[in-house]
Motif scaffolding. Structure first.
Motif, PDB file in Angstrom:
ATOM      1  N   SER A  50       0.834  -1.196   0.000  1.00 26.99           N
ATOM      2  CA  SER A  50       0.000   0.000   0.000  1.00 26.99           C
ATOM      3  C   SER A  50       0.873   1.253   0.000  1.00 26.99           C
ATOM      4  O   SER A  50       2.004   1.230   0.496  1.00 26.99           O
ATOM      5  CB  SER A  50      -0.914   0.010   1.226  1.00 26.99           C
ATOM      6  OG  SER A  50      -1.765  -1.127   1.246  1.00 26.99           O
ATOM      7  N   ILE A  51       0.319   2.326  -0.536  1.00 31.59           N
ATOM      8  CA  ILE A  51       1.013   3.615  -0.517  1.00 31.59           C
ATOM      9  C   ILE A  51       0.568   4.360   0.732  1.00 31.59           C
ATOM     10  O   ILE A  51      -0.579   4.780   0.848  1.00 31.59           O
ATOM     11  CB  ILE A  51       0.700   4.435  -1.783  1.00 31.59           C
ATOM     12  CG1 ILE A  51       1.138   3.663  -3.035  1.00 31.59           C
ATOM     13  CG2 ILE A  51       1.385   5.796  -1.724  1.00 31.59           C
ATOM     14  CD1 ILE A  51       0.734   4.325  -4.339  1.00 31.59           C
ATOM     15  N   SER A 110       0.538  16.286   3.314  1.00 35.94           N
ATOM     16  CA  SER A 110       1.290  17.507   3.032  1.00 35.94           C
ATOM     17  C   SER A 110       2.502  17.258   2.139  1.00 35.94           C
ATOM     18  O   SER A 110       3.094  18.205   1.615  1.00 35.94           O
ATOM     19  CB  SER A 110       1.752  18.152   4.340  1.00 35.94           C
ATOM     20  OG  SER A 110       2.569  17.262   5.079  1.00 35.94           O
ATOM     21  N   ALA A 111       2.889  15.986   1.969  1.00 40.55           N
ATOM     22  CA  ALA A 111       4.037  15.668   1.108  1.00 40.55           C
ATOM     23  C   ALA A 111       3.663  15.691  -0.374  1.00 40.55           C
ATOM     24  O   ALA A 111       4.540  15.560  -1.226  1.00 40.55           O
ATOM     25  CB  ALA A 111       4.593  14.295   1.476  1.00 40.55           C
ATOM     26  N   LEU A 162      10.872   5.510  10.044  1.00 37.66           N
ATOM     27  CA  LEU A 162       9.581   6.115   9.732  1.00 37.66           C
ATOM     28  C   LEU A 162       9.714   7.209   8.679  1.00 37.66           C
ATOM     29  O   LEU A 162       8.863   7.341   7.790  1.00 37.66           O
ATOM     30  CB  LEU A 162       8.947   6.673  11.008  1.00 37.66           C
ATOM     31  CG  LEU A 162       8.541   5.618  12.050  1.00 37.66           C
ATOM     32  CD1 LEU A 162       8.134   6.274  13.359  1.00 37.66           C
ATOM     33  CD2 LEU A 162       7.406   4.741  11.519  1.00 37.66           C
ATOM     34  N   GLU A 163      10.778   8.002   8.768  1.00 32.54           N
ATOM     35  CA  GLU A 163      10.997   9.051   7.773  1.00 32.54           C
ATOM     36  C   GLU A 163      11.200   8.469   6.380  1.00 32.54           C
ATOM     37  O   GLU A 163      10.689   8.996   5.392  1.00 32.54           O
ATOM     38  CB  GLU A 163      12.209   9.900   8.167  1.00 32.54           C
ATOM     39  CG  GLU A 163      11.945  10.820   9.346  1.00 32.54           C
ATOM     40  CD  GLU A 163      13.211  11.499   9.837  1.00 32.54           C
ATOM     41  OE1 GLU A 163      14.266  11.325   9.179  1.00 32.54           O
ATOM     42  OE2 GLU A 163      13.149  12.197  10.877  1.00 32.54           O
ATOM     43  N   ARG A 185       8.849   9.000   3.168  1.00 30.08           N
ATOM     44  CA  ARG A 185       9.433   9.550   1.940  1.00 30.08           C
ATOM     45  C   ARG A 185       9.062   8.690   0.733  1.00 30.08           C
ATOM     46  O   ARG A 185       8.666   9.203  -0.310  1.00 30.08           O
ATOM     47  CB  ARG A 185      10.958   9.639   2.073  1.00 30.08           C
ATOM     48  CG  ARG A 185      11.641  10.326   0.889  1.00 30.08           C
ATOM     49  CD  ARG A 185      13.129  10.052   0.866  1.00 30.08           C
ATOM     50  NE  ARG A 185      13.413   8.644   0.621  1.00 30.08           N
ATOM     51  CZ  ARG A 185      13.334   8.061  -0.584  1.00 30.08           C
ATOM     52  NH1 ARG A 185      12.958   8.758  -1.651  1.00 30.08           N
ATOM     53  NH2 ARG A 185      13.634   6.784  -0.717  1.00 30.08           N
ATOM     54  N   GLN A 186       9.188   7.370   0.894  1.00 28.21           N
ATOM     55  CA  GLN A 186       8.858   6.465  -0.199  1.00 28.21           C
ATOM     56  C   GLN A 186       7.374   6.561  -0.570  1.00 28.21           C
ATOM     57  O   GLN A 186       7.017   6.604  -1.747  1.00 28.21           O
ATOM     58  CB  GLN A 186       9.205   5.030   0.189  1.00 28.21           C
ATOM     59  CG  GLN A 186      10.695   4.764   0.332  1.00 28.21           C
ATOM     60  CD  GLN A 186      10.987   3.358   0.825  1.00 28.21           C
ATOM     61  OE1 GLN A 186      10.087   2.531   1.004  1.00 28.21           O
ATOM     62  NE2 GLN A 186      12.258   3.062   1.065  1.00 28.21           N
ATOM     63  N   GLY A 187       6.520   6.596   0.443  1.00 33.51           N
ATOM     64  CA  GLY A 187       5.096   6.709   0.179  1.00 33.51           C
ATOM     65  C   GLY A 187       4.734   8.012  -0.502  1.00 33.51           C
ATOM     66  O   GLY A 187       3.934   8.036  -1.440  1.00 33.51           O
TER      67      GLY A 187
END
Length: 393
Positions: free
Chosen positions: A119-120, A125-126, A364-365, A369-371
């Protein structure tokens, strides 16, 4: 500015789709093909506010269903689960607390079973396209429609027949553009990814209908002859766990905003804490444990929680209900606490494992970032088509 007019939309919303019995059928434009048909792979989107560690109502009402959708989805189904931090700032937030809550919510999604490889999972906000599409949709959204949103009125503590646009002291003091127009951002969240299905609770059904009407109206105005819609009118997947009520006030929904910590179970609560909170749960002094939401809300809430924790139990399981009827209130609370603890212990363990890592922040970061990167790629495809249709590409 172009405004969507309800009477015009009703002419466009003339046809009905056929859908799976477990999914509510919704209206769509006659010029728009059914996005849920076998020719169009499903896209499932849902979001959750960054309120820190989720409570039992969040888990049973949304997160548990997200995991089930993920695990049962066809290989070509796209799943997007967003932590909607832009929605969170419609009310004033402490920046440090919000950053902490975002991290806790992301860890919680991983802990309940959302897999970032399948899943994405991303922060709203990204993806700047959320805000861009919101502005575009705002230029085509009816002020009258927005003023009739029931959740907006509830946040202002206005009666159902009142308008937040009235120049009353209550509405003037509380009237904020972001809070008023957040259903437009919610619609942008959904429409940005060509979403075909949205899992929601009953209290969000009105917002999804608004998103559908925005999509149909936009397609009608800017791509009336297109073979495929610019924006896909999504269908609703209603959660079976409609509402989990407060343990201390069972006529109210379980909420993080309740000042009484005993009113809610967090998904990370220990076995001891869970039993302590259930021990103080409000029930009644009536003999037996019959299910009656109106006259016995406390007992009924405990029964609902147990039923939703165990998917094998159904409302027609008379044998199961018969066993509960003869229990004392103390035994009923202990049974409910045991069932909840058994259902949450693996989730609690995974959360503690994630947050206990030495590189927890970096882990977690990187996941976020990947998502965010995957979500932006999909969002840009939709924004590109919309910009071209508007002549601003």
């Amino acid at each position: 500015m172009l405004l969507l007019r309800t009477h015009a939309l009703r002419r466009v919303l003339a046809t009905r789709r056929h859908c799976n019995p477990s999914i509510r059928c919704n209206s769509s434009s006659s010029t728009s093909p059914n996005p849920a048909s076998s020719e169009h792979p499903k896209v499932i989107f849902s979001g959750i506010q960054p309120t820190g560690i989720p409570h039992l109502g969040n888990y049973l009402g949304a997160l548990k269903q997200w995991v089930k959708l993920q695990d049962e989805a066809a290989p070509d189904t796209t799943l997007l689960f967003s932590i909607v931090d832009l929605h969170a700032i419609t009310i004033k937030q402490d920046p440090k607390a919000l950053a902490k809550w975002k991290k806790e919510m992301l860890a919680s999604l991983y802990a309940v079973g959302i897999k970032k490889e399948r899943s994405i999972v991303f922060f709203q906000s990204a993806v700047p396209q959320h805000a861009e599409l919101m502005w575009i949709l705002s230029c085509n959204a009816s002020m009258g429609y927005l003023s009739r949103m029931t959740q907006w009125k509830s946040k202002l503590a206005l009666p159902d027949n009142a308008s937040p646009l009235d120049p009353s002291p209550v509405s003037k003091a509380a009237l904020k553009l972001g809070l008023f127009s957040y259903p437009v951002l919610q619609a942008a969240d959904i429409l940005l990814y060509q979403t075909t299905h949205v899992p929601v609770g009953e209290d969000q059904a009105q917002h999804l209908e608004f998103a559908r009407e925005l999509a149909v109206g936009f397609n009608h105005m800017f791509a009336p002859d297109a073979k495929s819609p610019l924006l896909v009118p999504p269908q609703t997947i209603l959660s079976s766990a409609k509402r989990v009520m407060s343990l201390t006030t069972p006529t109210k929904k379980m909420s993080k905003s309740d000042p009484e910590p005993k009113s809610r179970i967090l998904i990370t609560d220990s076995n001891e804490v869970i039993h302590k909170k259930f021990k103080s749960a409000l029930t009644d002094s009536i003999d037996g444990n019959a299910y009656d939401r109106e006259s016995r809300p406390g007992v009924s809430n405990l029964i609902d929680i147990m039923r939703h924790m165990d998917e094998d139990i159904t409302g027609s399981d008379k044998e199961w209900m018969k066993e509960l009827e003869g229990l004392s209130k103390r035994s009923l609370k202990e049974t409910a606490a045991d069932r909840v603890n058994n259902g949450l212990k693996d989730v609690r363990g995974r959360y503690e494992e994630i947050m206990g890592r030495k590189d927890a922040d970096e882990f977690l970061e990187e996941g976020a970032r990947q998502g965010g990167e995957k979500a932006r790629k999909l969002a840009q495809q939709t924004i590109g088509k919309v910009r071209e249709a508007l002549g601003i590409a």
